[in-house]
Design a protein around this motif. Sequence first.
Motif, PDB file in Angstrom:
ATOM      1  N   ILE A 116       0.847  -1.196   0.000  1.00 47.19           N
ATOM      2  CA  ILE A 116       0.000   0.000   0.000  1.00 47.19           C
ATOM      3  C   ILE A 116       0.880   1.244   0.000  1.00 47.19           C
ATOM      4  O   ILE A 116       0.656   2.198  -0.747  1.00 47.19           O
ATOM      5  CB  ILE A 116      -0.934   0.008   1.236  1.00 47.19           C
ATOM      6  N   ALA A 117       1.925   1.206   0.809  1.00 44.51           N
ATOM      7  CA  ALA A 117       2.832   2.353   0.883  1.00 44.51           C
ATOM      8  C   ALA A 117       3.517   2.604  -0.457  1.00 44.51           C
ATOM      9  O   ALA A 117       3.684   3.742  -0.885  1.00 44.51           O
ATOM     10  CB  ALA A 117       3.878   2.106   1.971  1.00 44.51           C
ATOM     11  N   ASN A 118       3.897   1.500  -1.131  1.00 48.05           N
ATOM     12  CA  ASN A 118       4.567   1.654  -2.427  1.00 48.05           C
ATOM     13  C   ASN A 118       3.693   2.373  -3.440  1.00 48.05           C
ATOM     14  O   ASN A 118       4.176   3.151  -4.247  1.00 48.05           O
ATOM     15  CB  ASN A 118       4.941   0.276  -2.993  1.00 48.05           C
ATOM     16  N   GLY A 119       2.389   2.074  -3.409  1.00 46.37           N
ATOM     17  CA  GLY A 119       1.503   2.657  -4.401  1.00 46.37           C
ATOM     18  C   GLY A 119       1.007   4.035  -4.036  1.00 46.37           C
ATOM     19  O   GLY A 119       0.411   4.740  -4.847  1.00 46.37           O
ATOM     20  N   TYR A 120       1.251   4.409  -2.776  1.00 43.28           N
ATOM     21  CA  TYR A 120       0.702   5.647  -2.241  1.00 43.28           C
ATOM     22  C   TYR A 120       1.125   6.866  -3.065  1.00 43.28           C
ATOM     23  O   TYR A 120       0.325   7.759  -3.323  1.00 43.28           O
ATOM     24  CB  TYR A 120       1.198   5.769  -0.796  1.00 43.28           C
ATOM     25  N   ASP A 121       2.418   6.847  -3.530  1.00 44.16           N
ATOM     26  CA  ASP A 121       2.945   7.994  -4.281  1.00 44.16           C
ATOM     27  C   ASP A 121       2.237   8.187  -5.621  1.00 44.16           C
ATOM     28  O   ASP A 121       2.208   9.279  -6.162  1.00 44.16           O
ATOM     29  CB  ASP A 121       4.438   7.804  -4.557  1.00 44.16           C
ATOM     30  N   TYR A 122       1.710   7.081  -6.158  1.00 40.93           N
ATOM     31  CA  TYR A 122       1.145   7.147  -7.504  1.00 40.93           C
ATOM     32  C   TYR A 122      -0.370   7.316  -7.488  1.00 40.93           C
ATOM     33  O   TYR A 122      -1.004   7.402  -8.521  1.00 40.93           O
ATOM     34  CB  TYR A 122       1.506   5.877  -8.283  1.00 40.93           C
ATOM     35  N   LEU A 123      -0.931   7.282  -6.304  1.00 39.84           N
ATOM     36  CA  LEU A 123      -2.383   7.235  -6.154  1.00 39.84           C
ATOM     37  C   LEU A 123      -3.060   8.384  -6.889  1.00 39.84           C
ATOM     38  O   LEU A 123      -4.038   8.195  -7.607  1.00 39.84           O
ATOM     39  CB  LEU A 123      -2.731   7.290  -4.665  1.00 39.84           C
ATOM     40  N   LEU A 124      -2.497   9.592  -6.748  1.00 34.23           N
ATOM     41  CA  LEU A 124      -3.151  10.769  -7.314  1.00 34.23           C
ATOM     42  C   LEU A 124      -2.885  10.924  -8.806  1.00 34.23           C
ATOM     43  O   LEU A 124      -3.519  11.718  -9.471  1.00 34.23           O
ATOM     44  CB  LEU A 124      -2.693  12.023  -6.565  1.00 34.23           C
ATOM     45  N   SER A 125      -1.926  10.128  -9.325  1.00 25.27           N
ATOM     46  CA  SER A 125      -1.664  10.221 -10.755  1.00 25.27           C
ATOM     47  C   SER A 125      -2.459   9.180 -11.533  1.00 25.27           C
ATOM     48  O   SER A 125      -2.117   8.837 -12.655  1.00 25.27           O
ATOM     49  CB  SER A 125      -0.170  10.094 -11.034  1.00 25.27           C
ATOM     50  N   GLY A 126      -3.495   8.630 -10.905  1.00 24.47           N
ATOM     51  CA  GLY A 126      -4.392   7.722 -11.620  1.00 24.47           C
ATOM     52  C   GLY A 126      -3.975   6.272 -11.548  1.00 24.47           C
ATOM     53  O   GLY A 126      -4.729   5.391 -11.936  1.00 24.47           O
ATOM     54  N   VAL A 127      -2.781   5.994 -11.034  1.00 20.69           N
ATOM     55  CA  VAL A 127      -2.347   4.597 -10.905  1.00 20.69           C
ATOM     56  C   VAL A 127      -2.839   4.093  -9.546  1.00 20.69           C
ATOM     57  O   VAL A 127      -2.095   3.974  -8.593  1.00 20.69           O
ATOM     58  CB  VAL A 127      -0.814   4.497 -11.022  1.00 20.69           C
ATOM     59  N   TYR A 128      -4.142   3.856  -9.483  1.00 25.51           N
ATOM     60  CA  TYR A 128      -4.772   3.561  -8.195  1.00 25.51           C
ATOM     61  C   TYR A 128      -4.523   2.140  -7.720  1.00 25.51           C
ATOM     62  O   TYR A 128      -4.529   1.836  -6.552  1.00 25.51           O
ATOM     63  CB  TYR A 128      -6.280   3.808  -8.289  1.00 25.51           C
ATOM     64  N   TRP A 129      -4.304   1.204  -8.698  1.00 23.61           N
ATOM     65  CA  TRP A 129      -4.360  -0.217  -8.356  1.00 23.61           C
ATOM     66  C   TRP A 129      -3.230  -0.699  -7.456  1.00 23.61           C
ATOM     67  O   TRP A 129      -3.373  -1.688  -6.768  1.00 23.61           O
ATOM     68  CB  TRP A 129      -4.432  -1.060  -9.633  1.00 23.61           C
TER      69      TRP A 129
END
Lengths: 302, 334
Positions: A256-269
């Motif tokens: 979850i932490a790894n993806g956190y940075d990309y969350l707002l750029s549309g890479v939600y998964w």
Amino acid sequence: MTLSTSNTPVRIDSPGRRIVKQFIEDPVAVVGLVLFVLVALIAVAAPWIAPQNPYDLAQLDIMDSSLAPGESNFMTGQIYWLGTDQQGRDMLSAIMYGLRISLLVASISLGLAITIGTIVGVAAAYFGGRLDSFVMRVVDLQLSFPAILIALILLALLGRGVDKVILALVIVQWAYYARTVRSSAIVERRKDYIDAARCLALSDRRIMFRHLLPNCLPPLIVVATVQIAQAIALEATLSFLGVGVPITEPSLGLLIANGYDYLLSGVYWISLFPGIALVVTIVAINLVGDRLRDVLNPRLQK
Amino acid sequence: MTEDCILKIDGVTKRFSNDLDIAERTARKLGAKIEPVTVHAVDGITLDVRKGEVLGLVGESGCGKSTLGRMVAGLTPPTDGRILYKGQNVAELKGTAARDAALRIQMIFQDPMSSLNPRLQVRDIIGEAPRVHGIVGRREMAGYVEDILAQVGLDPSTGKRYPHQFSGGQRARVGIARALAVKPDFLVCDESVAALDVSIQAQVLNLFVKLRQDFDLTYMFVSHDLGVVEHISDRIAVMYLGRLVELGDAEDLIARPNHPYTQALVSQIPTFETGKKTYQAIKGEIPSPMNPPPGCHFHPRCPFAHDRCRSEVPVLKQVAAGRMSACHLNDSAA
């Protein structure tokens, strides 16, 4: 009632069987149990059923970085059902392996914490006096701090590592078990069967673990189910904050932490799917725990 | 009385005091008048139990009879005094000698349900101690437990059951079987039939009588029910507020009570006599053992109390053959 009971049929409805019967009366709890068993099976069987070993860098293709769910590797045609992360890791495989780490950490720490807490709690209740006062003050002190705070401090001192996370969780959680066991043991201790056992000159250890402890188990089981969900959540939190498991063995929290940075750029998964896996696991365990609490509560028994 | 004496209770006293906690100790240092509260549950009792007899111990609730029973059974250490079993001070024995002496004296408890571990099968409840102490080998265990179950009037096949699958009377029998399994020769029965229906009470009392003959047992039978005690006892000891007030042969004591307290108790036993009988309850309440009255403990409720009773503690004196009583009236009559 006749004195000799040879003519009355022996109806043995063991406590275990009654609990199972009452447990399955609640469909929600059964769903929770099924979900939990499923999650546990996936975690155990991850190396055999996952499409990819996310720890094996040779299997990763940097060209697959941040693919959306359903897209596929253009060379092999392998479909990434839940997408990939920024390093081209298949999220489905990563979640399976992440569950494995999360459940492993939680269950080992649960086992150790229960063992320590139970021994300490039963001994405190059985011997009473100064030992009891001392142990319970330590428990009070420990429980007065938020678990996350203690765990954070410990891990800041110890450094990262699966073994260190387990140690931190044990230190944070043993006190709950000690208090639970002590409070029910102190009630049982006053009952005549403990005096009878003392009268029969049985050893203290035998009385504590064969007579006292089995009668203190129902509340312990309930606390354990609540606490294992807590342990999973706590481990995820610690990993999310970057003090938990090492980056080479990502648990759900770290994913979850790894993806956190990309969350707002549309890479939600990258964050969403591990998050769902975490929520499903914790909810499933809590549903089982709630039902167990009802079934094992002596006051609700008919 | 020395040769056939199996158990000697020698000046035994039990005080319970609640120690002050830190807050109370601090308050006391600052001048607050807080004293630790001490309860004299048992106050200097001396008593011999003869081999093979049934000694009934009666008294109102709170008079210390159960505490005395627990001390004899080794569950509570006395504050003062000694309990000698066959001439040996049980508290001073060590190792296997202590264990063997402890096993010789067993206790039968009041509540048949709470005195049985609900998680163990009856055969384990009965068989555990003999197995652990090596009284019976592992192989003979099943037969041994069945024998004992039969002795107490239970079907040997009931060994696989759990305590909750029995009736109250049957549970009482299991409790007796558990005690018998370690081959005791002294049983302390603490209100052992009080929790049972009257019809079951009689059956269990008869069982006690039978077992006494079969196993050559000695009983100390603690009860608040004088009727039950009269039925089963050879001698009766009457306690009031931690002290022994009268001791004598059962029939004689019931027929001719000496101490005013015993007289009052005896007058309360229900009888089948026809005609009107007025029940005269003993005046007042049993005083608090935390703050017992000076002199004779019974004087605030005694119809014959005089000045001496209020200041001087009466000692237990022989008033007739085999009869002891602690009352100043015996002196003035003499």
